[in-house]
Design an enzyme around this catalytic site. Structure first.
Site, short mmCIF file in Angstrom:
data_model
loop_
_atom_site.label_atom_id
_atom_site.label_comp_id
_atom_site.label_asym_id
_atom_site.label_seq_id
_atom_site.Cartn_x
_atom_site.Cartn_y
_atom_site.Cartn_z
N HIS A 28 28.16 44.95 33.37
CA HIS A 28 28.11 45.31 34.96
C HIS A 28 27.09 45.23 35.56
O HIS A 28 26.26 46.64 35.38
CB HIS A 28 29.46 45.82 35.13
CG HIS A 28 29.80 45.84 36.50
ND1 HIS A 28 30.49 44.90 36.94
CD2 HIS A 28 28.96 46.52 37.82
CE1 HIS A 28 30.49 45.27 38.38
NE2 HIS A 28 29.52 46.14 38.59
N ASP A 31 42.11 47.78 43.67
CA ASP A 31 40.00 48.02 44.33
C ASP A 31 39.89 46.37 45.31
O ASP A 31 38.76 47.00 45.56
CB ASP A 31 39.92 47.62 42.71
CG ASP A 31 38.05 47.31 43.00
OD1 ASP A 31 37.35 48.38 43.36
OD2 ASP A 31 37.18 46.15 43.00
N ARG A 46 36.29 49.00 52.35
CA ARG A 46 34.99 49.95 52.32
C ARG A 46 33.67 48.73 52.77
O ARG A 46 32.79 49.94 53.14
CB ARG A 46 34.29 50.16 50.50
CG ARG A 46 35.77 51.42 50.17
CD ARG A 46 35.10 51.26 48.73
NE ARG A 46 34.06 51.41 48.27
CZ ARG A 46 34.00 51.09 46.96
NH1 ARG A 46 33.92 50.05 47.01
NH2 ARG A 46 32.33 51.47 46.76
N SER A 60 35.71 52.03 41.15
CA SER A 60 35.99 50.14 41.37
C SER A 60 35.27 49.29 40.63
O SER A 60 35.38 49.06 40.27
CB SER A 60 34.84 50.18 42.35
OG SER A 60 34.82 49.13 43.00
N LYS A 69 38.12 48.28 37.05
CA LYS A 69 37.90 46.57 36.93
C LYS A 69 37.98 46.60 34.83
O LYS A 69 38.52 45.89 34.73
CB LYS A 69 36.98 45.87 37.94
CG LYS A 69 37.79 45.58 39.05
CD LYS A 69 36.81 45.02 40.01
CE LYS A 69 35.74 45.53 39.92
NZ LYS A 69 35.03 45.36 41.70
N1 URA Z 1 30.22 46.41 42.36
C1 URA Z 1 32.21 46.89 42.24
O1 URA Z 1 32.57 46.25 41.97
N2 URA Z 1 32.16 47.57 43.84
C2 URA Z 1 31.80 48.70 43.69
O2 URA Z 1 31.93 49.69 44.75
C3 URA Z 1 30.01 48.80 44.29
C4 URA Z 1 29.79 47.33 43.66
#
Ligand code: URA
Length: 440
Positions: free
Chosen positions: A97, A176, A183, A198, A202
């Site tokens: 990620h 999220d 946000r 966040s 995931k």
């Molecule tokens: N990527 C995400 O999935 N969440 C965030 O808060 C920032 C970048």
């Protein structure tokens, strides 16, 4: 006639008043695990109002969270949805990620490369918002390619092909989804506790056994300095370990764009160059650095560089695209209009501002201002210079692509401040390595 079913009950008893939770954080207090469980569950179900959650997010943004609170917030977000079980895939699972950057197309060559090394890569991805591009928007420039897969289809493709790039199911960490959108419009994105929870909620819910994080630092990233990037990386690595996901993080430079291509189809084309054994040196370097870390966490003894150069990763790419309805041989979309920006004088480039380049690509139509906006697949730009490049007057600095000619002026205005040239006699040191640190 049978009685109507009971209304759904909160699983996170006992109940609290949202206003007390907000006040506690506003005044610098720590939220209890029970308060966190309750507020996430109640917000996801619509029982905490958007304005109350907005106030709580701002209080968290300003006052931060202790590690226990971040762990509890992450666990509550995971519990808001389903958790995938990838144990039937039959290979070690490992994902990557990135915290997001300009020209960051690494997932495209990386997922098939690591699959060709013997792992299974469940690369659940998102769409672009603002100046950072989204992997799904890039992949959708391939004719016929489908981003949405049912969890069963995704697991079947992981077992057969070894790699999948697709949209995250709406049932994974639904808290999220709501929180991220809030946000975004309340200027509370750049909070280390919130970004960590966040991303990790995931990734943990997706069921991967191991995870490598690419934490970007610099002008084009959320984290503008090394200390903040390292804190974010350590927080996420700790959350992964606490949930049994072997996690490490590379801190990588995002002061200048990654590679030459920024946009959608142009980034797919550059990814294909990498899979064919060529492409810009920084994109190849980062792809291999992340692949080595992923392969190592997956417990495989394979050299990704040899696998890349053998052509095996390209074979997996074709199978992965075809499995999702795409035609890997179809020509990529071409822009209706192009425009070249030429150097006005001789000089040596000492800085290329990633944020300005990303914003220009977005203004050309590669990205969206609102979630529901469409993107132009052919839009974007090619950046022909990097720090250290010597240019002669008349040489091409940027090539702009769009389907909407009226978009050129705004993009050109943004690019007018994107390059910095060295003063006479000044020595320019090109970027030494894109990987600045590794946190395990
Ligand atoms: N990527 C995400 O999935 N969440 C965030 O808060 C920032 C970048």
């Amino acid at each position: 006639m049978s009685a109507p079913p009971d209304p759904p009950q909160s699983v996170a008893a006992p109940g609290f008043a949202a206003v007390d939770v907000i006040r506690s954080k506003r005044d610098g207090g720590e939220l209890s695990d029970a308060q966190i469980d309750w507020v996430i569950d109640a917000y996801t179900r619509g029982d905490v109002a958007e304005e109350q959650m907005s106030a709580l997010l701002m209080a968290i943004f300003l006052n931060g969270m202790q590690p226990r609170e971040i762990a509890s917030w992450t666990a509550a977000m995971i519990a808001s949805g389903i958790r995938l079980d990838l144990s039937s895939v039959g290979r070690p699972t490992v994902d990557k990620h990135s915290t997001g950057g300009v020209g960051d197309k690494i997932s495209l060559p990386l997922a098939p490369l690591v699959a060709a090394c013997g792992a299974a890569v469940p690369q659940l991805s998102g769409r672009g918002l603002g100046h950072t591009g989204g992997t799904l928007d890039k992949m959708e420039s391939i004719s016929g390619w489908r981003a949405t897969l049912e969890p069963d289809e995704m697991i079947a493709q992981l077992a057969s092909v070894g790699a999948v790039i697709c949209a995250a199911s709406a049932e994974l960490a639904p808290a999220d989804r709501k929180l991220y959108a809030l946000r975004d419009v309340t200027s509370t994105v750049e909070s280390i506790p919130m970004i960590s929870a966040s991303i990790m909620s995931k990734k943990i819910a997706e069921g991967t056994g191991a995870l490598v994080l690419d934490v970007k630092v610099g002008a084009g990233a959320f984290m503008k300095n090394r200390d903040r990037a390292a804190e974010l990386a350590r927080t996420m690595v700790g959350l992964g370990a606490a949930h049994g996901v072997r996690t490490s993080a590379l801190i990588t430079d995002m002061s200048t764009p990654l590679g030459r291509a920024v946009g959608n189809a142009v980034e797919v084309a550059e990814s294909l160059e990498i899979l064919a054994g060529g492409g810009p040196a920084d994109v190849r370097e980062l792809t291999l650095a992340l692949a080595r870390e992923m392969v190592s966490l997956a417990g495989l003894d394979v050299d990704p560089e040899r696998v890349l150069d053998s052509g095996a990763a390209m074979d997996v790419w074709k199978a992965m695209v075809a499995a999702q309805g795409g035609d890997p041989a179809a020509p990529l979309p071409v822009p209706q209009h192009t425009h070249q920006v030429l150097a006005e004088a001789d000089g040596v480039v000492c800085d290329v501002d990633a944020l300005a380049v990303g914003t220009a690509a977005w203004r050309l139509g590669a990205g969206r201002a609102r979630k529901e906006d469409p993107v132009q697949y052919a839009a974007g730009l090619l950046c022909h210079v990097a720090p250290g490049t010597a240019v002669r007057a008349g040489e091409v600095l940027f090539e702009l692509h769009t389907d909407t000619q009226e978009r050129f002026p705004a993009a050109l205005e943004t690019l007018s401040s994107a390059l910095l040239f060295a003063a006479p006699g000044e020595t320019v040191v090109p970027r030494a390595s894109i990987v600045l640190d590794v946190i395990r």
